[in-house]
Write an enzyme that holds these catalytic residues in place. Sequence first.
Site, PDB file in Angstrom:
ATOM      1  N   ARG A  69       0.840  -1.192   0.000  1.00 35.98           N
ATOM      2  CA  ARG A  69       0.000   0.000   0.000  1.00 35.98           C
ATOM      3  C   ARG A  69       0.879   1.247   0.000  1.00 35.98           C
ATOM      4  NH1 ARG A  69      -1.819   0.789   4.344  1.00 35.98           N
ATOM      5  NH2 ARG A  69      -1.088  -1.024   5.508  1.00 35.98           N
ATOM      6  N   LYS A 206      -9.495  -2.489   1.813  1.00 38.46           N
ATOM      7  CA  LYS A 206      -9.212  -1.329   2.654  1.00 38.46           C
ATOM      8  C   LYS A 206      -9.995  -0.095   2.188  1.00 38.46           C
ATOM      9  CE  LYS A 206      -6.940  -3.671   5.424  1.00 38.46           C
ATOM     10  NZ  LYS A 206      -5.607  -4.111   5.461  1.00 38.46           N
ATOM     11  N   HIS A 226     -10.370  -2.369  11.602  1.00 37.94           N
ATOM     12  CA  HIS A 226      -9.282  -3.220  11.111  1.00 37.94           C
ATOM     13  C   HIS A 226      -9.055  -4.331  12.135  1.00 37.94           C
ATOM     14  CE1 HIS A 226      -4.839  -3.281   9.443  1.00 37.94           C
ATOM     15  NE2 HIS A 226      -5.595  -4.207   8.888  1.00 37.94           N
ATOM     16  N   SER A 248      -1.149  -3.451  10.351  1.00 43.06           N
ATOM     17  CA  SER A 248      -0.792  -4.360   9.261  1.00 43.06           C
ATOM     18  C   SER A 248       0.450  -5.167   9.610  1.00 43.06           C
ATOM     19  CB  SER A 248      -0.539  -3.554   7.992  1.00 43.06           C
ATOM     20  OG  SER A 248      -1.703  -2.819   7.674  1.00 43.06           O
ATOM     21  N   CYS A 250       0.941  -7.337  11.904  1.00 41.34           N
ATOM     22  CA  CYS A 250       1.207  -7.441  13.345  1.00 41.34           C
ATOM     23  C   CYS A 250       0.471  -8.615  13.980  1.00 41.34           C
ATOM     24  CB  CYS A 250       0.860  -6.145  14.047  1.00 41.34           C
ATOM     25  SG  CYS A 250       2.019  -4.819  13.665  1.00 41.34           S
ATOM     26  N   GLY A 251      -0.014  -9.551  13.178  1.00 40.43           N
ATOM     27  CA  GLY A 251      -0.467 -10.807  13.769  1.00 40.43           C
ATOM     28  C   GLY A 251      -1.952 -11.090  13.766  1.00 40.43           C
ATOM     29  N   ASN A 254      -2.612 -14.590  12.057  1.00 44.55           N
ATOM     30  CA  ASN A 254      -2.085 -15.639  12.921  1.00 44.55           C
ATOM     31  C   ASN A 254      -2.958 -15.865  14.146  1.00 44.55           C
ATOM     32  OD1 ASN A 254       0.813 -16.837  12.260  1.00 44.55           O
ATOM     33  ND2 ASN A 254       0.625 -14.812  11.351  1.00 44.55           N
ATOM     34  N   ASP A 277      -9.101  -9.744   9.163  1.00 44.81           N
ATOM     35  CA  ASP A 277      -8.591  -8.398   8.835  1.00 44.81           C
ATOM     36  C   ASP A 277      -9.597  -7.271   9.102  1.00 44.81           C
ATOM     37  OD1 ASP A 277      -6.238  -7.013   7.753  1.00 44.81           O
ATOM     38  OD2 ASP A 277      -7.508  -6.465   6.066  1.00 44.81           O
ATOM     39  N   ASP A 497       0.418 -19.875  21.495  1.00 42.98           N
ATOM     40  CA  ASP A 497       0.474 -19.608  22.933  1.00 42.98           C
ATOM     41  C   ASP A 497      -0.206 -18.294  23.324  1.00 42.98           C
ATOM     42  OD1 ASP A 497       1.752 -21.967  23.897  1.00 42.98           O
ATOM     43  OD2 ASP A 497       3.557 -21.302  22.851  1.00 42.98           O
TER      44      ASP A 497
HETATM   45  P1  GTP Z   1      -2.191  -7.672   7.530  1.00 44.52           P
HETATM   46  O1  GTP Z   1      -2.722  -8.724   6.619  1.00 44.52           O
HETATM   47  O2  GTP Z   1      -1.128  -6.840   6.908  1.00 44.52           O
HETATM   48  O3  GTP Z   1      -3.257  -6.821   8.123  1.00 44.52           O
HETATM   49  O4  GTP Z   1      -1.354  -8.444   8.694  1.00 44.52           O
HETATM   50  P2  GTP Z   1      -1.805  -9.297   9.985  1.00 44.52           P
HETATM   51  O5  GTP Z   1      -2.090  -8.381  11.122  1.00 44.52           O
HETATM   52  O6  GTP Z   1      -2.845 -10.288   9.632  1.00 44.52           O
HETATM   53  O7  GTP Z   1      -0.419 -10.047  10.348  1.00 44.52           O
HETATM   54  P3  GTP Z   1      -0.023 -11.595  10.240  1.00 44.52           P
HETATM   55  O8  GTP Z   1      -0.841 -12.474  11.130  1.00 44.52           O
HETATM   56  O9  GTP Z   1       0.018 -11.974   8.805  1.00 44.52           O
HETATM   57  O10 GTP Z   1       1.462 -11.570  10.829  1.00 44.52           O
HETATM   58  C1  GTP Z   1       2.468 -10.770  10.264  1.00 44.52           C
HETATM   59  C2  GTP Z   1       3.825 -11.206  10.735  1.00 44.52           C
HETATM   60  O11 GTP Z   1       3.882 -11.212  12.171  1.00 44.52           O
HETATM   61  C3  GTP Z   1       4.196 -12.610  10.297  1.00 44.52           C
HETATM   62  O12 GTP Z   1       5.518 -12.612   9.840  1.00 44.52           O
HETATM   63  C4  GTP Z   1       4.058 -13.445  11.530  1.00 44.52           C
HETATM   64  O13 GTP Z   1       4.938 -14.534  11.515  1.00 44.52           O
HETATM   65  C5  GTP Z   1       4.350 -12.462  12.655  1.00 44.52           C
HETATM   66  N1  GTP Z   1       3.607 -12.815  13.891  1.00 44.52           N
HETATM   67  C6  GTP Z   1       2.283 -13.063  13.984  1.00 44.52           C
HETATM   68  N2  GTP Z   1       1.926 -13.394  15.248  1.00 44.52           N
HETATM   69  C7  GTP Z   1       3.064 -13.360  15.973  1.00 44.52           C
HETATM   70  C8  GTP Z   1       3.349 -13.599  17.359  1.00 44.52           C
HETATM   71  O14 GTP Z   1       2.481 -13.918  18.182  1.00 44.52           O
HETATM   72  N3  GTP Z   1       4.658 -13.458  17.747  1.00 44.52           N
HETATM   73  C9  GTP Z   1       5.636 -13.099  16.856  1.00 44.52           C
HETATM   74  N4  GTP Z   1       6.863 -12.977  17.325  1.00 44.52           N
HETATM   75  N5  GTP Z   1       5.397 -12.871  15.552  1.00 44.52           N
HETATM   76  C10 GTP Z   1       4.130 -12.993  15.114  1.00 44.52           C
HETATM   77  C1  SPV Z   2      -2.808  -4.495   5.347  1.00 45.27           C
HETATM   78  O1  SPV Z   2      -1.839  -3.859   4.889  1.00 45.27           O
HETATM   79  O2  SPV Z   2      -3.326  -4.217   6.460  1.00 45.27           O
HETATM   80  C2  SPV Z   2      -3.372  -5.625   4.584  1.00 45.27           C
HETATM   81  C3  SPV Z   2      -2.883  -5.856   3.229  1.00 45.27           C
HETATM   82  O3  SPV Z   2      -4.253  -6.308   5.066  1.00 45.27           O
HETATM   83  S1  SPV Z   2      -3.566  -4.769   2.071  1.00 45.27           S
HETATM   84  O4  SPV Z   2      -4.720  -5.415   1.459  1.00 45.27           O
HETATM   85  O5  SPV Z   2      -2.545  -4.512   1.065  1.00 45.27           O
HETATM   86  O6  SPV Z   2      -4.002  -3.568   2.723  1.00 45.27           O
HETATM   87 MN    MN Z   3      -4.761  -5.576   7.204  1.00 44.07          MN
END
Ligand code: GTP
Ligand code: SPV
Ligand code: MN
Length: 590
Positions: A69, A206, A226, A248, A250-251, A254, A277, A497
């Site tokens: 973005r 978005k 978000h 974005s 930040c997990g 996951n 998301d 965890d």
């Molecule tokens: P967007 O799609 O951009 O909105 O991202 P998101 O918030 O869904 O993040 P996502 O779950 O894809 O995690 C992004 C990165 O953070 C990845 O590289 C993960 O491996 C890492 N990550 C996610 N959860 C954890 C956690 O609990 N601990 C650590 N250390 N890293 C994490």
């Molecule tokens: C983010 O950046 O928070 C995403 C990926 O979820 S995007 O669709 O590019 O905004």
């Molecule tokens: Mn996002």
Amino acid sequence: MTNNKAVLQWIDEVKALVNPDNVVWIDGSKEQTEALRAEACSTGELTKLNQEKLPNCYLHRTAVNDVARVENRTFICTSKKEDAGATNNWCDPQEMYAKLNALYKDSYKGRTMYVIPYSMSVVGSPFAKIGIELTDSIYVVLNMLIMTRAGKEVIDALGDSPDFIKGLHARKDIDEENRYIVHFPEDNTIMSVNSGYGGNVLLGKKCFALRIASYLAHNEGWLAEHMLILGIEDPQGNVRYISAAFPSACGKTNLAMLIPPALYREKGYKVWCVGDDIAWLRVGPDGRLWAVNPENGFFGVAPGTNVKSNPNALETTMRDTIFTNVVLNKDNNTVWWEGLDKNPPANAIDWKGNPWNGQESTEKGAHPNSRFTALAANCPCVSKEFNNPAGVPIDAIVFGGRRAKTAPLVYQSFDWNHGVFVGSAMASETTAAAAGAVGVVRRDPMAMLPFCGYNMGDYFAHWLTMGTKIPKAPKIFNVNWFRTDDEGHFIWPGFGDNMRVLMWILARCDGTVDAVETPIGYMPKAEDINIEGLDIDLDTVKGLLSVDNDLWLEDAKGLREFYNKIDAVGNRMPKELWNQLDAFEARLSK
Ligand code: GTP
Ligand code: SPV
Ligand code: MN
């Protein structure tokens, strides 16, 4: 496909501007989708992957200057600058339309215009809203068919109504200097030009479901956030729902798909994913806050996704998936990314399209913001309520970010208004999800800094007002999985965890566990975070829960500057948050 006058008239206007060779309506049929995939493969826009190992999966590479973005080229064009506020780029709508129209002129010459009618949320849900995206990119069409409910069913549901969000996308020349992602909230219109990347071009995500939707939600009395949504099922079969806003990368994905640690799994606990998301939240007739995920798929970060960190996400991507900017393994025509396993392919093509030897190269093979677009329906832990038009009731709202030092593992706000303050005070290290420097701490209230479609002061006021309208409001918490030790290693194991922290949160909602009152909020007693089966001891948990008043006072200073910045455009910062900030500093200084 429709007689809707508003739709047809708008398409005619756009056709006159962009001058396409022909127009194709996307109906959502298997036949059409298959034909578009074949066409994209014939031009190199997509690469068909190993259909035995990855049925229906494809790879796409974006231009190297177009991988995330672009926040500095994203605009909110309201008639008054004050309505967009200090945190958004603003331009006068007429001026912006003139500039954009010049860029769009004849931009579809020699190309096809695809008309994508799509619905955010299940068609027929009281939450649902319809959009139409016009695009010259098959990649966009195929992604939208995964990320939204798209096709004939949607245009039929729209009927004669003029109530839809207009989205116009043109790839043009993928010219960074003339890239614009522009929102006209007063006109229900989105215009995107000179990009072919994810959040810039999948306009339902978005642009609509957050920027335009947050503007609508402010006017209509609901919330567009978000946030992920997950359900935790206890051994008796009761499911409780949590929504969480993290910036974005930040997990969210996951956490939304986590697999409970053995100690909970063995007792019969399960976690269900409703969304990863975006959440749209409304007050239900029962006085609780109800949420839907308006999307139909996941646009997830690939790097770091593996059998240990997120097996559910990995499984979800095994079919019907489009991979963007990952490594192509030439030996078996599959994909790879950093953090998938410890065995990078030697005979491969990197995200830039160059030969790459993963065994030798010191350069990354996949872009750090490489992504998978996968169907929620293919997720092993997708919630039974995923398609429930009523959504799910939320017990807890969780804010969080990447903070190496200041923020503790978890704390609870004193009440709703203090929770809004906690959300407003969020800050996080920047990630590869947006163009620009990575790892810099910046303020990102409610993880909405890049996504709020109106004045951030009005947004905070709206959150405060919502608190008075939800008789059984969720409790508000803050988490941080990313505290590091002196060597820069994450202290908390994270991933599955994190459920241990969610269990404390639910116990607080039930009133079954005590807490310690601190200047920042209610904190767990270290022994109330279950660390059974973990490699860390009670002292480590104490460290993770420690609060350094001086660091927080520093942070409060930054927050005051941020509030002042917001207030400088339109004077819209609510008095209540200034009071909260004063009280916060007073508690810390005691
Ligand atoms: P967007 O799609 O951009 O909105 O991202 P998101 O918030 O869904 O993040 P996502 O779950 O894809 O995690 C992004 C990165 O953070 C990845 O590289 C993960 O491996 C890492 N990550 C996610 N959860 C954890 C956690 O609990 N601990 C650590 N250390 N890293 C994490
Ligand atoms: C983010 O950046 O928070 C995403 C990926 O979820 S995007 O669709 O590019 O905004
Ligand atoms: Mn996002």
